[in-house]
Design a protein around this motif. Structure first.
Motif, PDB file in Angstrom:
ATOM      1  N   GLY A  13       1.124  -1.076   0.164  1.00 48.97           N
ATOM      2  CA  GLY A  13       0.424  -0.050   0.469  1.00 48.97           C
ATOM      3  C   GLY A  13       0.447   1.366   0.172  1.00 48.97           C
ATOM      4  N   THR A  14       0.030   2.386   0.186  1.00 48.96           N
ATOM      5  CA  THR A  14       0.833   3.138   0.021  1.00 48.96           C
ATOM      6  C   THR A  14       0.566   4.158   1.980  1.00 48.96           C
ATOM      7  OG1 THR A  14      -1.035   4.303  -0.299  1.00 48.96           O
ATOM      8  CG2 THR A  14       0.361   3.724  -2.165  1.00 48.96           C
ATOM      9  N   HIS A  15       1.765   5.002   1.695  1.00 45.18           N
ATOM     10  CA  HIS A  15       1.550   5.954   3.160  1.00 45.18           C
ATOM     11  C   HIS A  15       1.765   7.614   2.799  1.00 45.18           C
ATOM     12  CE1 HIS A  15       1.819   6.382   7.522  1.00 45.18           C
ATOM     13  NE2 HIS A  15       3.324   7.119   7.138  1.00 45.18           N
ATOM     14  N   GLU A  20       5.287   7.219  -0.772  1.00 47.98           N
ATOM     15  CA  GLU A  20       6.193   6.974  -0.180  1.00 47.98           C
ATOM     16  C   GLU A  20       5.167   5.235   0.293  1.00 47.98           C
ATOM     17  OE1 GLU A  20       8.120   7.402   4.409  1.00 47.98           O
ATOM     18  OE2 GLU A  20       6.369   7.935   4.608  1.00 47.98           O
ATOM     19  N   LEU A  21       5.912   4.490   0.300  1.00 47.40           N
ATOM     20  CA  LEU A  21       5.314   3.209   0.358  1.00 47.40           C
ATOM     21  C   LEU A  21       5.161   2.307   1.604  1.00 47.40           C
ATOM     22  CD1 LEU A  21       7.469   1.406  -3.059  1.00 47.40           C
ATOM     23  CD2 LEU A  21       5.346   2.801  -3.523  1.00 47.40           C
ATOM     24  N   ARG A  22       4.286   1.511   1.911  1.00 42.95           N
ATOM     25  CA  ARG A  22       3.779   1.297   2.584  1.00 42.95           C
ATOM     26  C   ARG A  22       4.532  -0.897   2.109  1.00 42.95           C
ATOM     27  NH1 ARG A  22      -1.178   0.302   3.681  1.00 42.95           N
ATOM     28  NH2 ARG A  22      -1.105  -1.195   4.669  1.00 42.95           N
ATOM     29  N   VAL A  23       5.738  -1.563   2.541  1.00 50.11           N
ATOM     30  CA  VAL A  23       5.940  -2.739   2.033  1.00 50.11           C
ATOM     31  C   VAL A  23       6.024  -4.106   3.318  1.00 50.11           C
ATOM     32  CG1 VAL A  23       7.847  -3.804   1.354  1.00 50.11           C
ATOM     33  CG2 VAL A  23       7.754  -1.577   0.915  1.00 50.11           C
ATOM     34  N   GLU A  24       5.530  -4.805   3.365  1.00 55.95           N
ATOM     35  CA  GLU A  24       5.501  -6.140   4.405  1.00 55.95           C
ATOM     36  C   GLU A  24       7.245  -7.252   3.890  1.00 55.95           C
ATOM     37  OE1 GLU A  24       2.575  -9.976   5.043  1.00 55.95           O
ATOM     38  OE2 GLU A  24       3.179  -9.878   2.410  1.00 55.95           O
ATOM     39  N   PRO A  25       8.095  -6.890   4.850  1.00 52.37           N
ATOM     40  CA  PRO A  25       9.336  -7.378   4.665  1.00 52.37           C
ATOM     41  C   PRO A  25       9.235  -9.152   4.875  1.00 52.37           C
ATOM     42  CG  PRO A  25       9.248  -6.756   7.034  1.00 52.37           C
ATOM     43  CD  PRO A  25       7.616  -6.158   5.903  1.00 52.37           C
ATOM     44  N   ASP A  68       6.702  10.270  -6.818  1.00 49.70           N
ATOM     45  CA  ASP A  68       7.016  11.289  -5.918  1.00 49.70           C
ATOM     46  C   ASP A  68       4.998  11.200  -5.401  1.00 49.70           C
ATOM     47  OD1 ASP A  68       9.529  12.123  -5.988  1.00 49.70           O
ATOM     48  OD2 ASP A  68       9.490  12.314  -7.655  1.00 49.70           O
ATOM     49  N   THR A  69       4.066  10.689  -6.092  1.00 50.69           N
ATOM     50  CA  THR A  69       2.750  10.523  -5.520  1.00 50.69           C
ATOM     51  C   THR A  69       1.918   9.368  -5.052  1.00 50.69           C
ATOM     52  OG1 THR A  69       2.327  10.937  -7.833  1.00 50.69           O
ATOM     53  CG2 THR A  69       2.516  13.217  -7.938  1.00 50.69           C
ATOM     54  N   VAL A  70       1.119   9.819  -4.183  1.00 46.98           N
ATOM     55  CA  VAL A  70       0.239   8.797  -3.960  1.00 46.98           C
ATOM     56  C   VAL A  70      -0.410   7.826  -5.254  1.00 46.98           C
ATOM     57  CG1 VAL A  70      -1.449  10.136  -3.683  1.00 46.98           C
ATOM     58  CG2 VAL A  70      -1.509   8.037  -2.185  1.00 46.98           C
ATOM     59  N   GLU A  71      -0.901   8.921  -6.748  1.00 50.24           N
ATOM     60  CA  GLU A  71      -0.573   7.555  -7.685  1.00 50.24           C
ATOM     61  C   GLU A  71       0.293   6.694  -7.817  1.00 50.24           C
ATOM     62  OE1 GLU A  71      -3.431  10.596  -6.533  1.00 50.24           O
ATOM     63  OE2 GLU A  71      -1.109  10.783  -6.929  1.00 50.24           O
ATOM     64  N   GLU A  72       1.330   7.091  -7.882  1.00 49.38           N
ATOM     65  CA  GLU A  72       2.734   6.683  -8.395  1.00 49.38           C
ATOM     66  C   GLU A  72       3.013   5.327  -7.745  1.00 49.38           C
ATOM     67  OE1 GLU A  72       4.582  10.065 -10.866  1.00 49.38           O
ATOM     68  OE2 GLU A  72       5.279   9.688  -8.159  1.00 49.38           O
TER      69      GLU A  72
END
Length: 171
Positions: A13-15, A20-25, A68-72
């Motif tokens: 997801g996003t943050h 910014e990306l939310r990453v599940e490690p 740089d954007t939530v859409e990207e």
């Protein structure tokens, strides 16, 4: 053969609104992954520069150069990030799970073949290894020093001294 690029995590997801990306490690922890400054898409074919990263609960919040954007960022949801094994120095007797899967598990004393290591399950206190026998039965082996005698990634073998009752019927 060891893979040069290993799966590090998945974008879930996003943050915020700045890409910014939310990453599940998919490694020891988000803190471990936060130390990596270069990641990759597509099994290493596309290099990514990490602008910043920080741990948030069990996830990694990651800012990549050019996103740089939530859409990207949202367009990257579900993609797998890879790390280059050359960028990571593991402590002695620590291994990448992806290198361990498929090891032939043998008895350290008798040489008896128990099967193949098919899964590594973190449980908190210690990992548990799933060994799938030739009969397709799954056995659970605690990954503790008393049981795991030797791991030879290059040779494709793990030697164990199983506790009573794992592979035999203990009364």
């Amino acid at each position: 053969m060891r893979k040069q690029f290993l799966e590090a995590g998945r974008v879930v997801g996003t943050h915020g609104v700045k890409g910014e990306l939310r990453v599940e490690p998919w490694c020891d922890s988000a803190a471990f992954l936060a130390k990596i400054h270069t990641l990759y898409w597509d099994r290493g074919s596309e290099e990514l520069q990490v602008v910043s990263s920080r741990v948030h609960k069990s996830l990694l919040l990651l800012k990549l150069e050019g996103v740089d954007t939530v859409e990207e960022a949202d367009a990257l949801r579900g993609r797998i990030l890879y790390l280059n094994r050359a960028d990571v120095k593991l402590p002695k007797d620590r291994y990448f799970v992806q290198d361990m899967l498929g090891l032939t598990v043998l008895d350290a004393d008798t040489g008896r073949r128990y099967g193949l290591l098919t899964e590594v399950m973190p449980t908190g206190a210690n990992d548990v290894y799933q060994v799938t026998g030739d009969d397709k039965v799954n056995y659970l082996v605690p990954a503790i020093p008393d049981v795991i005698v030797d791991v030879d990634i290059d040779g494709g073998i793990m030697k164990i001294r199983p506790v009573r009752g794992i592979f035999d019927d203990a009364d």
